[in-house]
Design a protein around this motif. Structure first.
Motif, PDB file in Angstrom:
ATOM      1  N   ALA A  76     -73.645 -44.567 -28.762  1.00  0.00           N
ATOM      2  CA  ALA A  76     -72.837 -45.787 -28.684  1.00  0.00           C
ATOM      3  C   ALA A  76     -73.738 -47.007 -28.504  1.00  0.00           C
ATOM      4  O   ALA A  76     -73.490 -48.071 -29.087  1.00  0.00           O
ATOM      5  CB  ALA A  76     -71.841 -45.682 -27.529  1.00  0.00           C
ATOM      6  N   VAL A  77     -74.791 -46.868 -27.715  1.00  0.00           N
ATOM      7  CA  VAL A  77     -75.710 -47.989 -27.495  1.00  0.00           C
ATOM      8  C   VAL A  77     -76.450 -48.323 -28.793  1.00  0.00           C
ATOM      9  O   VAL A  77     -76.601 -49.473 -29.176  1.00  0.00           O
ATOM     10  CB  VAL A  77     -76.699 -47.667 -26.348  1.00  0.00           C
ATOM     11  CG1 VAL A  77     -77.810 -48.702 -26.266  1.00  0.00           C
ATOM     12  CG2 VAL A  77     -75.962 -47.596 -25.022  1.00  0.00           C
ATOM     13  N   LYS A 102     -75.451 -47.697 -31.801  1.00  0.00           N
ATOM     14  CA  LYS A 102     -74.477 -48.254 -32.741  1.00  0.00           C
ATOM     15  C   LYS A 102     -74.216 -49.727 -32.421  1.00  0.00           C
ATOM     16  O   LYS A 102     -74.195 -50.573 -33.308  1.00  0.00           O
ATOM     17  CB  LYS A 102     -73.177 -47.443 -32.640  1.00  0.00           C
ATOM     18  CG  LYS A 102     -72.139 -47.795 -33.669  1.00  0.00           C
ATOM     19  CD  LYS A 102     -71.046 -46.738 -33.734  1.00  0.00           C
ATOM     20  CE  LYS A 102     -70.115 -46.802 -32.538  1.00  0.00           C
ATOM     21  NZ  LYS A 102     -68.933 -45.939 -32.662  1.00  0.00           N
ATOM     22  N   ILE A 155     -67.693 -46.986 -22.429  1.00  0.00           N
ATOM     23  CA  ILE A 155     -68.787 -46.165 -21.906  1.00  0.00           C
ATOM     24  C   ILE A 155     -69.079 -46.545 -20.457  1.00  0.00           C
ATOM     25  O   ILE A 155     -69.301 -47.709 -20.131  1.00  0.00           O
ATOM     26  CB  ILE A 155     -70.063 -46.397 -22.759  1.00  0.00           C
ATOM     27  CG1 ILE A 155     -69.892 -45.802 -24.160  1.00  0.00           C
ATOM     28  CG2 ILE A 155     -71.305 -45.844 -22.074  1.00  0.00           C
ATOM     29  CD1 ILE A 155     -70.070 -44.320 -24.257  1.00  0.00           C
ATOM     30  N   GLU A 156     -69.042 -45.522 -19.581  1.00  0.00           N
ATOM     31  CA  GLU A 156     -69.451 -45.704 -18.189  1.00  0.00           C
ATOM     32  C   GLU A 156     -70.863 -45.141 -18.064  1.00  0.00           C
ATOM     33  O   GLU A 156     -71.090 -43.983 -18.349  1.00  0.00           O
ATOM     34  CB  GLU A 156     -68.516 -44.918 -17.253  1.00  0.00           C
ATOM     35  CG  GLU A 156     -67.161 -45.543 -17.048  1.00  0.00           C
ATOM     36  CD  GLU A 156     -67.191 -46.714 -16.064  1.00  0.00           C
ATOM     37  OE1 GLU A 156     -68.101 -46.731 -15.201  1.00  0.00           O
ATOM     38  OE2 GLU A 156     -66.316 -47.597 -16.166  1.00  0.00           O
ATOM     39  N   LYS A 198     -72.925 -39.295 -25.969  1.00  0.00           N
ATOM     40  CA  LYS A 198     -72.025 -40.367 -26.401  1.00  0.00           C
ATOM     41  C   LYS A 198     -72.614 -41.723 -26.099  1.00  0.00           C
ATOM     42  O   LYS A 198     -72.585 -42.629 -26.923  1.00  0.00           O
ATOM     43  CB  LYS A 198     -70.675 -40.229 -25.677  1.00  0.00           C
ATOM     44  CG  LYS A 198     -69.744 -39.296 -26.378  1.00  0.00           C
ATOM     45  CD  LYS A 198     -68.305 -39.585 -25.982  1.00  0.00           C
ATOM     46  CE  LYS A 198     -67.366 -38.656 -26.732  1.00  0.00           C
ATOM     47  NZ  LYS A 198     -66.513 -37.900 -25.792  1.00  0.00           N
ATOM     48  N   GLU A 199     -73.138 -41.846 -24.880  1.00  0.00           N
ATOM     49  CA  GLU A 199     -73.701 -43.137 -24.471  1.00  0.00           C
ATOM     50  C   GLU A 199     -74.871 -43.523 -25.375  1.00  0.00           C
ATOM     51  O   GLU A 199     -74.969 -44.658 -25.828  1.00  0.00           O
ATOM     52  CB  GLU A 199     -74.159 -43.075 -23.006  1.00  0.00           C
ATOM     53  CG  GLU A 199     -74.898 -44.338 -22.595  1.00  0.00           C
ATOM     54  CD  GLU A 199     -75.374 -44.325 -21.138  1.00  0.00           C
ATOM     55  OE1 GLU A 199     -74.756 -43.620 -20.314  1.00  0.00           O
ATOM     56  OE2 GLU A 199     -76.353 -45.031 -20.842  1.00  0.00           O
ATOM     57  N   PHE A 210     -68.001 -47.662 -37.308  1.00  0.00           N
ATOM     58  CA  PHE A 210     -69.290 -48.172 -37.769  1.00  0.00           C
ATOM     59  C   PHE A 210     -69.303 -48.141 -39.287  1.00  0.00           C
ATOM     60  O   PHE A 210     -69.148 -47.075 -39.885  1.00  0.00           O
ATOM     61  CB  PHE A 210     -70.419 -47.300 -37.203  1.00  0.00           C
ATOM     62  CG  PHE A 210     -71.788 -47.734 -37.637  1.00  0.00           C
ATOM     63  CD1 PHE A 210     -72.392 -48.835 -37.051  1.00  0.00           C
ATOM     64  CD2 PHE A 210     -72.467 -47.042 -38.632  1.00  0.00           C
ATOM     65  CE1 PHE A 210     -73.658 -49.247 -37.446  1.00  0.00           C
ATOM     66  CE2 PHE A 210     -73.734 -47.450 -39.027  1.00  0.00           C
ATOM     67  CZ  PHE A 210     -74.334 -48.556 -38.434  1.00  0.00           C
ATOM     68  N   ILE A 219     -68.999 -51.149 -24.005  1.00  0.00           N
ATOM     69  CA  ILE A 219     -69.168 -50.608 -25.356  1.00  0.00           C
ATOM     70  C   ILE A 219     -68.040 -49.641 -25.678  1.00  0.00           C
ATOM     71  O   ILE A 219     -67.788 -48.708 -24.924  1.00  0.00           O
ATOM     72  CB  ILE A 219     -70.519 -49.867 -25.479  1.00  0.00           C
ATOM     73  CG1 ILE A 219     -71.661 -50.809 -25.127  1.00  0.00           C
ATOM     74  CG2 ILE A 219     -70.703 -49.293 -26.872  1.00  0.00           C
ATOM     75  CD1 ILE A 219     -72.982 -50.102 -24.928  1.00  0.00           C
ATOM     76  N   ASP A 220     -67.407 -49.881 -26.796  1.00  0.00           N
ATOM     77  CA  ASP A 220     -66.351 -48.979 -27.240  1.00  0.00           C
ATOM     78  C   ASP A 220     -66.990 -47.869 -28.070  1.00  0.00           C
ATOM     79  O   ASP A 220     -67.460 -48.101 -29.173  1.00  0.00           O
ATOM     80  CB  ASP A 220     -65.330 -49.760 -28.081  1.00  0.00           C
ATOM     81  CG  ASP A 220     -64.236 -48.850 -28.608  1.00  0.00           C
ATOM     82  OD1 ASP A 220     -64.216 -47.653 -28.229  1.00  0.00           O
ATOM     83  OD2 ASP A 220     -63.410 -49.339 -29.397  1.00  0.00           O
ATOM     84  N   GLU A 221     -67.007 -46.656 -27.509  1.00  0.00           N
ATOM     85  CA  GLU A 221     -67.703 -45.561 -28.199  1.00  0.00           C
ATOM     86  C   GLU A 221     -66.995 -45.161 -29.490  1.00  0.00           C
ATOM     87  O   GLU A 221     -67.580 -44.534 -30.353  1.00  0.00           O
ATOM     88  CB  GLU A 221     -67.846 -44.346 -27.270  1.00  0.00           C
ATOM     89  CG  GLU A 221     -66.533 -43.661 -26.980  1.00  0.00           C
ATOM     90  CD  GLU A 221     -66.531 -42.934 -25.644  1.00  0.00           C
ATOM     91  OE1 GLU A 221     -66.661 -41.713 -25.685  1.00  0.00           O
ATOM     92  OE2 GLU A 221     -66.397 -43.584 -24.590  1.00  0.00           O
ATOM     93  N   ILE A 226     -75.434 -51.389 -19.166  1.00  0.00           N
ATOM     94  CA  ILE A 226     -74.679 -50.778 -20.265  1.00  0.00           C
ATOM     95  C   ILE A 226     -73.189 -50.808 -19.962  1.00  0.00           C
ATOM     96  O   ILE A 226     -72.372 -51.113 -20.821  1.00  0.00           O
ATOM     97  CB  ILE A 226     -75.217 -49.359 -20.549  1.00  0.00           C
ATOM     98  CG1 ILE A 226     -76.592 -49.506 -21.218  1.00  0.00           C
ATOM     99  CG2 ILE A 226     -74.258 -48.548 -21.419  1.00  0.00           C
ATOM    100  CD1 ILE A 226     -77.322 -48.231 -21.468  1.00  0.00           C
TER     101      ILE A 226
END
Ligand code: FE2
Ligand code: FE2
Lengths: 329, 124
Positions: free
Chosen positions: A301-302, A304, B2-3, A297-298, B20, B14-16, B9
């Motif tokens: 997400a980064v 994106k 996001i943790e 996910k991370e 998009f 950041i909203d996962e 980061i």
């Protein structure tokens, strides 16, 4: 699952080439058998194009996502020299992605389409980058051993038949040699350092060993599909051959530092010359590749966020008269 | 949110689940073919492509991408669409035909004739 082609064991040769012109196909195969390269505007079978796009695209995604676990250590690198070296390495990896996206583009898929497919999860990247790098020692182990695996994969694929991919890989391999040396240097520094440093590098190796064993993918089933991909020089070696090569080159170097590997079965069989090891957990591999790993996910997400935050800059730079043409070579 | 193990980061918040919207065609710009010259006096040779919004930025990216290692003294970029190329299917146009061997220096063999002439006329 790095740059290697994944194979459908049920596809039969006649169905793969069923609607291809037999004369063109024979000329294409003769060219490959003569160790000639195929160039973007040459005739090629549909399955050749499809597999190559898939493989080069995944490889490109792996480079760009692969820059993330190490990139997070740039600000916290111990010392200025290491910070500079790590920045250079991470820049190289992003550059590798650019080279590979370009090579895939010559086959007719646009870079925008590839990025969209990465972010939507439709295309994959190397599974190993879905694991975290909690300590500096992890970043050292990645630079040494993950890059070592990548080099084996890339030097193997560099003998393939598609010109633009081969040329990109030659440039990449030349740059990778620094990554390997840099990673080895970091690991040796920790392994020959204080007790705390030794423990940290041992723990990092323990964490990375299972994903490293997954790195080349599960053993291929011998199928008509794999036979034809090998004949077309899309796939250059079996996953297991590359894994064996990796163990041959690096297990002794790890043991040499007095470090251990978390597999009691790991040993080289003197008679067969092959490494024996505990079967990696392929169920875990499948689960992580399908999205359920510690960092999937991370990572996405980064990626994106980078696309979204850069969008207004790109729009500001776009010219009205711009026209897209597939790159030439 | 996001943790991450990376404080940078986590700071980005950041909203996962953010939506998009797909990149449209040309979002990544057109392509330029890059030509690299190692040393003065040598040829420029094609090394690859870059995506760029204009020629100046194409040069900048070309420098980052193809001049990070080794020697470079000059770079060219040319829009891909401005390159005209022959077709590989027509490669036979480059074949040297039998009747054009007069272009080949190896086909000129005068020494045999000079030797024969000298022998015949007792000139050696
Ligand atoms: Fe790389
Ligand atoms: Fe690398």
């Amino acid at each position: 699952m790095y740059g290697n082609a994944d194979i459908d064991p049920n596809l039969k040769i006649h169905s793969i080439v069923a609607d291809e012109d037999p004369i063109k196909l024979a000329a294409f195969e003769a060219r490959i058998a003569a160790a000639d390269k195929i160039e973007p505007r040459d005739w090629m079978p549909k399955e050749y194009r499809r597999q190559l796009i898939r493989m080069i695209e995944q490889h490109a995604h792996s480079e760009i996502i692969g820059a993330l676990p190490e990139g997070t250590w740039i600000t916290r690198a111990p010392g200025f020299r290491r910070k500079l070296a790590l920045m250079a390495k991470v820049q190289d990896e992003v550059g590798h992605a650019q080279l590979l996206y370009s090579a895939a583009e010559t086959l007719g898929k646009t870079r925008e389409a590839m990025i969209n497919d990465l972010i939507s999860g439709k295309s994959k990247y190397s599974n190993i980058f879905n694991y975290p790098a909690p300590t500096w020692a992890d970043s050292a182990v990645i630079a040494w051993l993950v890059d070592a695996g990548a080099i084996i994969n890339q030097t193997t694929n560099a003998k393939g038949s598609y010109g633009p991919y081969v040329r990109a890989l030659e440039r990449i391999c030349y740059e990778e040699s620094f990554h390997l040396k840099y990673g080895h240097d970091n690991v040796v520094h920790l392994a020959t350092g204080t007790a705390v440093q030794r423990i940290s590098v041992q723990k990092a190796i323990n964490r990375w060993w299972p994903p490293l064993m997954h790195f080349f993918g599960p053993p291929d089933s011998i199928s008509e599909h794999s036979v034809i991909l090998m004949r077309w020089k899309v796939k250059m070696a079996s996953n297991e051959d590359m894994r064996q090569q990796f163990m041959d080159m690096y297990v002794p170097k790890i043991w040499d530092l007095g470090l251990t590997l978390p597999d009691p079965k790991l040993s080289k069989n003197k008679e067969t010359g092959l490494w024996e090891y505990t079967e990696p957990d392929w169920a875990e591999f499948k689960r992580v590749i399908n999205g359920d790993g510690p960092c999937n996910k991370e990572r996405l997400a980064v990626r994106k966020m980078a696309e979204e935050k850069g969008r207004w800059v790109r729009h500001a730079l776009l010219r009205k008269d711009a026209e897209y043409v597939t790159p030439l070579a | 949110m996001i943790e991450s193990l990376d404080p940078r980061i986590t700071r980005e918040e950041i909203d996962e689940n953010s939506v998009f919207s797909d990149l449209k065609e040309l979002d990544q710009f057109e392509t330029y073919e890059v030509f690299h010259q190692k040393k003065r006096g040598q040829q420029h040779s094609h090394v690859g492509i870059v995506h760029a919004p204009n020629a100046e930025m194409a040069l900048l990216y070309a420098k980052e991408q193809f001049a990070r290692r080794g020697q470079t003294c000059n770079l060219w970029v040319v829009k891909t669409q401005h390159v005209f190329a022959t077709d590989y299917d027509d490669s036979d146009i480059f074949e040297t035909t039998e009747e054009k061997i007069y272009r080949d220096p190896g086909t000129y063999k005068v020494m045999d004739r000079i030797k024969a002439y000298k022998e015949k006329n007792n000139l050696s």
